[in-house]
Design a protein around this motif. Structure first.
Motif: not given
Length: 816
Positions: A14-15, A19-21, A173-180
């Motif tokens: 995670v960055p 704020k940029a994230f 897990v879904g958000m991890a996939r999205e961020v990846g």
């Protein structure tokens, strides 16, 4: 949905720049509604060492303790916890600390003894449900250390707005996939590791020997799985589990319930844990039936409410009774309690439409229903159940019966699509590399294979992405992660193509500008309405049609489409007035809906409505506050008529029977060129009260289509007058029943081409000088000829003719 960045970072990077994230999330379609620093909730709470513990001199259950909190001197605290004792380490909220629930710690006296702080339990810190005593910390914990550092609770939690088409993002897990995919970095998926733990906690006879499941309708329940965990000991959850549940917005309850919530937040798969013994028959076996509810069937849900069900709802039942509301909430009499020793774990998929209707009709929104109504991946039900069973056995000391009961009649099939790279780039107006396209699709969970054509990719969409149905959906996924801000804006190609606004668009633009110039503020209210809105408004139903009912309303209180814009505006007035906003001027241009007998398609019409409450301005030293009245609303409509050049505009007074929603004598109908445009008037006080507003409120509602038809955007040119005008004042004495409108009709008709304008400048009443039930009305007449200077004889002749016609038509007398 709330997502803990600390939890999320366990699966992908995670960055560090939050704020940029958040800005990047917004750009890729996931709105960030809020950012919360959870460690701040424990500011002022530190580790304390209890030095002494003495009984309170005036209480048989409280103690007076001195605690070293790492300050210059120990603090004295009065504590009522039964497990408080000397030489233990406890969390201490010092004076000035604010605990969850906005509870501020102050210096106080308890039965005459000064207390400078509070020793805290887990529940008081929002870290669990244990409130039986003080939270005793492990030996060796440094005294004076902020509790947030000790328990690792310093975290950033994002409150995300997940759109209805992205159910896969309603999980960590879904958000991890999205961020990846956003940052093209690796993602660690925990499911395989969690499932691998199952073998170590499996023992006993197979579950299929004691549990049977019958699904009466596969459309209601595409898949249902059941597992059994024996020898469960229900109690508080481990700190890490309670922390995870709290970070996701849940409330820790006990280890069994917390596991089901943890798995829901982690994988997006709702689970439910039943007390096995409350389901079992006399022989110890359990028979689960998934069926439609019976009309009038009653179920007491976990929140303690008795709910009357309808046949459209789905229930989990035994042969004797319903025990849970499928996809929404479990039943109270089968919940897991401290006495539970055997748990039946449900992992299933239920019809999203029925779940949504059930949830809204019963006004019962839950984390489970929110996910089921958007769509759960039924292919993951069984494997997620394995992970949950293993974790549940781990935290409760139980064992999992081998096997699973799995009813899955029609397995979901993945959608097969193709991706034409050159077509995508032409459509997007960009040159996005094929390697990037393939990489993004794989990171999003798609299976991508090459074809005989190098320009075409064969793509299999994952079943957890029900929104990927067409090739264009894949285009959208690649584009949003590439970044639409990286696409150079261009105009559509085409020769000899000239764009212009339609007459309706031109009229609407002019209408908006006129309303704003009149001091009105544009607003937007719901197109959905409550069934009784028209009745509350007392609007005549003739010509309105029937209300359009929604098959799947978002809100059970608003199951129909609106038939008028005014009720929504009146609610806005009430909302503002309740918050001490005195002066309110709102308008809305929106669509109203009506149905007709025997017609499937609803009729839509565009309306413009406005409300005025309060005054144009508050009291000033040189001008008193003047409340809005009928004439202010009429003035707004006159501005509209002038700017749209409506022909032959007139206002006709409406009776109480014609406009029961308006105050008698302060209601009118607006007409243009003989056609009715709409109405204006002061809302009846009883109607205003029905919507929670305080009268007086002026309102109007006009038909936009009628305005468009009547508008004259191309006005005829009129020369600047070059010849002088002749002004004549005349007063008439008429009966009170004679209206100004009637007078104007007669005068403008009788004046002919030479009468340029008529204006009322005085109304006078006096029973002695004018007469009982009489009034004197004085008008200023302006006569002018376009081609010559009028003589006095011409003016006198035309004016005498006008006066005569007025006398004949109205019974008027000349007042000297």
């Amino acid at each position: 949905m709330k997502v803990s960045l600390k939890w999320l970072s366990e699966y992908t990077q995670v960055p560090s720049d939050v704020k940029a994230f958040c800005d990047r999330l917004d750009l890729t379609g996931t709105g960030v509604e809020g950012v919360e620093q959870t460690g701040e909730a424990f500011e002022g709470v530190v580790v304390g060492h209890v030095l002494t513990c003495e009984p309170h001199p005036d209480s048989d259950h409280m103690h007076v303790v001195t605690v070293d909190v790492g300050a210059d001197e120990p603090v004295q605290i009065v504590c009522g916890a039964p497990n408080i004792a000397a030489d233990i380490l406890v969390p201490v909220a010092t004076v000035g600390a604010v605990l969850p629930g906005d509870f501020k710690i102050k210096k106080s006296k308890l039965r005459g003894v000064t207390s400078c702080g509070m020793c805290c339990s887990q529940r008081e810190l929002g870290m669990g449900s244990d409130h039986s005593g003080i939270w005793i910390l492990p030996e060796g914990t440094p005294v004076g250390t902020p509790i947030a550092e000790v328990i690792g609770s310093g975290d950033t939690v994002l409150d995300l707005e997940i759109t209805p088409n992205r159910p896969d993002c309603l999980s960590v897990v879904g958000m991890a996939r999205e961020v990846g995919a956003m940052y093209q970095q690796p993602v660690t998926y925990p499911l395989a590791a969690d499932v691998a733990k199952l073998a170590a906690v499996t023992a006993g006879a197979g579950v299929d020997a004691s549990v049977t499941v019958e699904v009466a309708d596969a459309d209601r329940c595409p898949r249902y799985t059941a597992r059994v965990i024996d020898n469960v000991k229900v109690g508080p959850s481990p700190d890490w589990l309670a922390e995870r549940v709290s970070a996701a917005g849940g409330r820790p309850i006990n280890n069994v319930v917390d596991v089901t919530n943890y798995i829901l937040y982690l994988y997006g798969q709702p689970l439910h844990a039943f007390d096995y013994d409350t389901l079992a028959a006399a022989d110890g076996s359990v028979h689960i039936v998934v069926r439609g509810a019976h009309d009038g069937e009653v179920l007491t849900t976990l929140d303690g409410e008795k709910r009357e069900l309808t046949e459209d709802m789905t229930v989990i039942a035994t042969p004797e009774r319903a025990v849970a509301l499928a996809g929404v909430m479990g039943g109270l009499d089968t919940e897991v309690t401290e006495a539970t020793t055997t748990v039946l774990l449900e992992s299933a998929d239920f019809c999203n439409g029925r779940t949504s209707r059930t949830s809204r009709n019963l006004k019962l929104i839950s984390e489970a229903s929110m996910r089921y109504e958007r769509g759960v991946d039924e292919n993951l039900c069984e494997v997620v159940s394995q992970a949950a069973a293993a974790l549940l056995a781990e935290v409760s000391g139980g064992t999992v019966r081998p096997g699973v009961v799995d009813v899955y009649e029609r397995p979901a099939e993945a959608v097969q699509l193709r991706f034409r790279i050159s077509r995508f780039n032409r459509m997007m107006g960009a040159d996005i590399p094929a390697d990037f396209i393939e990489d993004i699709l794989v990171r999003l969970g798609c299976a991508v294979a090459a074809t005989d054509d190098a320009d075409v990719l064969a793509v299999t969409a994952p079943t957890f992405r029900p929104d990927l149905e067409r090739e264009i959906d894949l285009y959208e996924e690649v584009l949003r992660l590439w970044g639409m801000d990286r696409i150079a804006p261009t105009l559509p190609g085409g020769r000899e193509r000239v764009g212009s606004r339609t007459p309706e668009q031109q009229t609407l633009r002019l209408l908006n500008g006129t309303l704003r110039a009149s001091g009105m503020n544009e607003t937007m209210t719901y197109s959905f309405a409550e069934p009784g809105d028209i009745e509350r408004l007392q609007l005549p139903t003739e010509g309105l049609g029937l209300p359009v009912e929604l098959l799947n309303p978002l809100n059970a209180d608003m199951p129909v489409m609106r038939q008028s814009v005014v009720p929504g505006l009146l609610r806005s007035v009430a909302y503002n007035q309740s918050r001490s906003v005195r002066n309110i001027q709102l308008y809305e241009i929106g669509t109203v809906f009506a149905a007709a007998e025997g017609r499937k398609q609803a009729r839509e019409r565009k309306k413009v409505a406005g409300v005025l409450a309060g005054a144009m301005a508050d009291d000033a030293w040189n001008a008193p506050r003047v409340a809005f009245d009928f004439f202010d609303g009429k003035g707004v409509l006159e501005n509209i008529a002038r700017e749209l050049a409506l022909p032959k505009v007139r206002f006709r007074a409406l009776s109480a029977d014609e406009a029961p929603q308006l105050q008698p004598g302060r209601a009118a109908e607006m007409m243009a060129d003989g056609s009715v445009i709409g109405w204006v008037g002061e809302i009846h006080p009883l109607v205003a009260e029905a919507f929670g507003a305080t009268a007086p409120v002026v309102a109007f509602e006009l038909d936009v289509n009628a305005l468009v038809r009547a508008a004259r955007p191309a006005r005829p040119y009129v020369d600047v007058p070059t010849y002088p005008a002749v002004a004549v004042d005349q007063a008439f004495v008429v009966d009170e029943a004679v209206t100004h409108e009637k007078m104007m009709q007669v005068m403008t008709s009788a004046g002919g081409k030479l009468l340029e304008s008529v204006a009322l400048f005085d109304v006078y009443r006096d029973a002695e000088r004018v007469g009982a039930n009489k009034k004197s009305v004085a008008y200023s007449f302006v006569y002018r000829a376009p081609d010559r200077t009028l003589t006095s004889e011409e003016v006198e002749k035309v004016h005498a003719k006008l006066v005569g016609k007025v006398q004949k038509a109205t019974g008027a007398e000349i007042r000297a």
